[in-house]
Write a protein that holds these residues in place. Structure first.
Motif: not given
Length: 201
Positions: A154-159
């Protein structure tokens, strides 16, 4: 020629009374022994003879008394019936107690066997529960790991979304700039075209 007496006379025993087969309840003791006449030189032998006579008289009287008692009370026999019956009763009681103890021991052994089987069942159930708990712990760990992985993704997707938004914003600005340039060029072309048309006319 007559013999002279030595000055000593033999002790006379007391006359014995014949035992009565069925005497009355009152027992007549033997009469006391007759006095012993002794000379001056035979005091020792006379005393011994007197003692013997008294013993004989006492023995005779005691025998008569025992026979009288036997005639009244019955013969003196040692009875073992009471002792034998008590011993038999004790033996029977001990046998009954032993049987009770054996049955009680057997019952306790059966109860212990049942308790052991129940304990084994409980142990198996506890082992099964422990295995299930261990599996649940493993599942929880796996879920926690998946949650961490999901959070990382999710963090990667947000980035990536932020990066894409930045790219989109840059592309929109470029597109707006290109549109402005196209509009300006189109306007200049229209002006040039209208000028040519005027010249031709």
């Amino acid at each position: 020629m007559a013999r002279r007496s030595s000055g000593r006379s033999a002790p006379r025993a007391a006359p014995r009374r014949a035992p009565v087969r069925n005497p009355p309840q009152t027992v007549n003791q033997a009469p006391p022994p007759a006095p012993v006449q002794s000379g001056g030189g035979g005091s020792i032998l006379g005393g011994i003879g007197s003692t013997i006579a008294q013993g004989m008289a006492f023995g005779t009287g005691s025998a008569v008394a025992h026979r009288a008692v036997d005639a009244v009370m019955g013969p003196r026999t040692i009875q073992h019936e009471t002792v034998a019956s008590e011993a038999a009763a004790l033996e029977s009681e001990n046998k009954d107690n032993l049987e009770k103890f054996q049955s009680e021991i057997q019952r306790k052994a059966e109860e212990i066997d049942i308790l052991q089987k129940d304990s084994e069942k409980h142990t198996q159930h506890v082992d099964l529960l422990e295995k299930q708990i261990s599996q649940l712990h493993n599942l929880l760990k796996e879920k926690e790991q998946l949650i961490l992985q999901c959070k990382e993704q999710e963090t990667k997707l947000e980035d990536q979304v932020k990066e894409n938004q930045g790219l989109l914003t840059a592309a929109e600005s470029k597109l707006a700039e290109a549109k402005n340039q196209y509009d300006q060029m189109l306007e200049s072309k229209q002006l040039e075209l209208s000028r040519h048309l005027k010249e031709i006319s």
